[in-house]
Design a protein around this motif. Structure first.
Motif, PDB file in Angstrom:
ATOM      1  N   SER A  76     -21.647   4.994  23.171  1.00  0.00           N
ATOM      2  CA  SER A  76     -21.996   3.854  22.322  1.00  0.00           C
ATOM      3  C   SER A  76     -23.169   4.204  21.407  1.00  0.00           C
ATOM      4  O   SER A  76     -23.184   3.839  20.221  1.00  0.00           O
ATOM      5  CB  SER A  76     -22.350   2.651  23.190  1.00  0.00           C
ATOM      6  N   PHE A  77     -24.140   4.932  21.935  1.00  0.00           N
ATOM      7  CA  PHE A  77     -25.292   5.359  21.144  1.00  0.00           C
ATOM      8  C   PHE A  77     -24.845   6.248  19.986  1.00  0.00           C
ATOM      9  O   PHE A  77     -25.239   6.032  18.830  1.00  0.00           O
ATOM     10  CB  PHE A  77     -26.273   6.109  22.041  1.00  0.00           C
ATOM     11  N   ALA A  78     -23.993   7.229  20.277  1.00  0.00           N
ATOM     12  CA  ALA A  78     -23.516   8.142  19.235  1.00  0.00           C
ATOM     13  C   ALA A  78     -22.731   7.403  18.163  1.00  0.00           C
ATOM     14  O   ALA A  78     -22.802   7.736  16.971  1.00  0.00           O
ATOM     15  CB  ALA A  78     -22.650   9.243  19.862  1.00  0.00           C
ATOM     16  N   GLY A  79     -21.972   6.371  18.584  1.00  0.00           N
ATOM     17  CA  GLY A  79     -21.123   5.661  17.650  1.00  0.00           C
ATOM     18  C   GLY A  79     -21.844   4.659  16.768  1.00  0.00           C
ATOM     19  O   GLY A  79     -21.276   4.206  15.769  1.00  0.00           O
ATOM     20  N   ASN A  80     -23.080   4.324  17.115  1.00  0.00           N
ATOM     21  CA  ASN A  80     -23.754   3.262  16.362  1.00  0.00           C
ATOM     22  C   ASN A  80     -25.147   3.610  15.865  1.00  0.00           C
ATOM     23  O   ASN A  80     -25.700   2.872  15.051  1.00  0.00           O
ATOM     24  CB  ASN A  80     -23.837   1.998  17.223  1.00  0.00           C
ATOM     25  N   ILE A  81     -25.733   4.707  16.336  1.00  0.00           N
ATOM     26  CA  ILE A  81     -27.108   4.994  15.966  1.00  0.00           C
ATOM     27  C   ILE A  81     -27.262   5.244  14.470  1.00  0.00           C
ATOM     28  O   ILE A  81     -28.302   4.947  13.876  1.00  0.00           O
ATOM     29  CB  ILE A  81     -27.670   6.191  16.786  1.00  0.00           C
ATOM     30  N   ALA A  82     -26.206   5.764  13.823  1.00  0.00           N
ATOM     31  CA  ALA A  82     -26.278   5.999  12.376  1.00  0.00           C
ATOM     32  C   ALA A  82     -26.482   4.696  11.612  1.00  0.00           C
ATOM     33  O   ALA A  82     -27.075   4.693  10.524  1.00  0.00           O
ATOM     34  CB  ALA A  82     -25.009   6.700  11.892  1.00  0.00           C
ATOM     35  N   CYS A 126     -19.165  10.230  13.800  1.00  0.00           N
ATOM     36  CA  CYS A 126     -18.561  10.194  12.464  1.00  0.00           C
ATOM     37  C   CYS A 126     -18.241   8.749  12.061  1.00  0.00           C
ATOM     38  O   CYS A 126     -18.552   8.315  10.948  1.00  0.00           O
ATOM     39  CB  CYS A 126     -17.296  11.055  12.454  1.00  0.00           C
ATOM     40  N   LEU A 127     -17.630   7.997  12.979  1.00  0.00           N
ATOM     41  CA  LEU A 127     -17.318   6.599  12.690  1.00  0.00           C
ATOM     42  C   LEU A 127     -18.598   5.799  12.464  1.00  0.00           C
ATOM     43  O   LEU A 127     -18.642   4.899  11.615  1.00  0.00           O
ATOM     44  CB  LEU A 127     -16.519   6.000  13.843  1.00  0.00           C
ATOM     45  N   SER A 147     -19.458   3.502   9.297  1.00  0.00           N
ATOM     46  CA  SER A 147     -19.747   2.082   9.512  1.00  0.00           C
ATOM     47  C   SER A 147     -21.116   1.694   8.956  1.00  0.00           C
ATOM     48  O   SER A 147     -21.318   0.547   8.537  1.00  0.00           O
ATOM     49  CB  SER A 147     -19.689   1.753  11.006  1.00  0.00           C
ATOM     50  N   ALA A 148     -22.052   2.625   8.943  1.00  0.00           N
ATOM     51  CA  ALA A 148     -23.388   2.336   8.426  1.00  0.00           C
ATOM     52  C   ALA A 148     -23.325   1.878   6.970  1.00  0.00           C
ATOM     53  O   ALA A 148     -24.130   1.048   6.536  1.00  0.00           O
ATOM     54  CB  ALA A 148     -24.273   3.575   8.543  1.00  0.00           C
ATOM     55  N   PHE A 149     -22.361   2.404   6.220  1.00  0.00           N
ATOM     56  CA  PHE A 149     -22.195   2.001   4.826  1.00  0.00           C
ATOM     57  C   PHE A 149     -21.174   0.871   4.674  1.00  0.00           C
ATOM     58  O   PHE A 149     -21.324   0.001   3.820  1.00  0.00           O
ATOM     59  CB  PHE A 149     -21.779   3.210   3.987  1.00  0.00           C
ATOM     60  N   VAL A 195     -26.189  -4.590  14.780  1.00  0.00           N
ATOM     61  CA  VAL A 195     -25.293  -3.495  15.182  1.00  0.00           C
ATOM     62  C   VAL A 195     -26.077  -2.232  15.504  1.00  0.00           C
ATOM     63  O   VAL A 195     -25.768  -1.517  16.456  1.00  0.00           O
ATOM     64  CB  VAL A 195     -24.241  -3.225  14.090  1.00  0.00           C
ATOM     65  N   GLY A 196     -27.119  -1.964  14.720  1.00  0.00           N
ATOM     66  CA  GLY A 196     -27.869  -0.726  14.904  1.00  0.00           C
ATOM     67  C   GLY A 196     -28.713  -0.680  16.161  1.00  0.00           C
ATOM     68  O   GLY A 196     -28.913   0.391  16.744  1.00  0.00           O
TER      69      GLY A 196
END
Length: 421
Positions: free
Chosen positions: A57-63, A118-119, A123-125, A360-361
């Protein structure tokens, strides 16, 4: 306190572009939940580690947290629809890659972490772009609050359908089918965006550099108390409450002795609560008294999570998750409505990037901490601690309401939300 008038809950669907968005986004959100549930189940099946669930979850959302300021400046400078189209295409490729690796039995934990990261970058943008696009979709600003509530309703309808369908697919066909269907679901959004016809104002003139634009947005967001305090509440909710979805495989398998179907049912119960809450918001005719709704909903989500964390009975866990999911989404959607109502249009992208960063972040940070806590003291006690922290945040927000109402009154009077004295 005078009662808030009720209005037609689906009035924003009168806007043609919003109808297209609503249809395409609905299918895509179901696909997103298929992938999210399948990914967490795959990680726990391969590793049996609560810590790795948190790390994924951290990898998928930290960006989203790291790139949020950049995404906000970009959002105020680009053609939003075209940018969302390219991002949706890239997300399709990400999901298809995940499906192929899983179907060929080549998937490893490092693949999952890399594709999740990558996702997260995409998602960050994508998230602040779609949030800022909302005012163009509904066209009439009077419909903006209802449009936001209906978008939340759509997301949370998918939270009911997606996990339940994922549990069925996981039991019958495996994770790869969930990933493949998610890849296919992005096509609905792409077609909807291509079919839209509108006259959108050109991006704001650049005028000054990226750093100056970021500083301007930050000064605006954090210098205006209603937005600043709302973002702080959201960050607290995301840090404390969001980890329950990350740790749900642990409860489904180890606490309640179930499998994929149990996982899907637990997440769908939370989604049903969120769906009910957004139906309530959609039926409101005004943003008046939403601040009090936010405070009560945040406290309800904390109490629901605390009781769920200590509950050994599956049948009782479902209604407790209903309360938890409903409370957190009502608080988040109502906050979104207030922020989007009062924000200046030329700063909308930057402010909504902070909203995305807060809600989200912060979730991956909370998930990582909760995963580490769950490994050390158990998942139940980890969520109980988070729930108590969230209750404190909700009570702090409630104490700020008199000052917030005074600060937001000029904007509400200008917009006609309340009458001038």
């Amino acid at each position: 306190m005078r009662p808030v008038a009720r209005a037609h809950p689906f009035r924003a669907l009168a806007a043609p572009n919003f109808r297209l968005f609503f249809a395409g986004q609905g299918l895509s959100m179901i696909g997103t939940w298929l992938q999210q549930v399948a990914l967490s189940w795959l990680v726990y099946r391969l590793t049996g580690s609560a810590l790795l669930l948190g790390l994924t979850s951290f990898a998928g959302n930290i960006a989203i947290l790291a790139l949020g300021p950049l995404a906000g400046v970009l959002t105020d400078r680009v053609d939003k629809r075209r940018a969302v189209l390219w991002l949706q295409a890239a997300m399709t490729l990400q999901a298809a890659t995940l499906a192929a690796l899983t179907a060929l039995d080549l998937i490893a934990v490092w693949h999952i972490l890399a594709l999740a990261a990558c996702l997260g970058v995409l998602s960050a943008f994508d998230l602040p772009l779609r949030q800022a696009l909302m005012v163009n979709l509904v066209e009439d600003r009077a419909l903006l609050g209802n449009g936001i509530a209906l978008n939340s309703l759509l997301v949370n309808s998918a939270r009911v359908i997606g996990p339940a369908l994922a549990g069925l697919l996981l039991a019958l066909a495996g994770e790869a089918w969930c990933f493949a269907l998610n890849a296919a679901s992005f096509i609905a959004v792409i077609f909807a965006l291509l079919a839209m016809r509108w006259t959108v104002p050109p991006p704001a003139p650049k005028g000054h550099g990226w750093w100056a634009s970021w500083r301007e947005g930050a000064a605006y967001a954090f210098g205006y108390a209603p937005i600043r305090v709302s973002l702080m509440l959201l960050a607290g909710l995301a840090f404390c409450i969001a980890p329950y979805t990350t740790l749900m495989p642990v409860f489904a398998k180890d606490v309640f002795g179930g499998g994929p179907h149990t996982l899907g049912s637990l997440l769908s119960a939370a989604g049903a609560g969120a769906l009910t809450g957004t139906l309530y918001l959609a039926s409101r005719g005004s943003t008046r008294h939403l601040d009090l709704v936010i405070a009560r909903a945040a406290l309800a989500s904390a109490l629901g999570l605390l009781l769920f964390a200590l509950c050994p009975w599956y049948a009782l866990a479902l209604p407790l998750l209903f309360v938890t999911g409903g409370g957190v989404i009502v608080a988040a959607a109502a906050t979104n409505t207030i922020v989007q109502t009062v924000v200046d249009d030329d700063k909308r992208g930057r402010v909504m990037s902070y909203y995305t960063m807060a809600f989200v972040g912060m979730a991956p940070v909370g998930s990582l901490v909760a995963g580490a806590l769950a490994k050390a003291i158990g998942a139940s006690w980890a969520l109980a601690i988070n729930a108590l922290l969230c209750a404190g945040v909700a009570l702090w927000f409630r104490a700020q309401l008199p000052q917030l109402r005074q600060a937001i009154r000029p904007a509400y009077e200008r917009l006609g939300v309340i009458r001038r004295k």
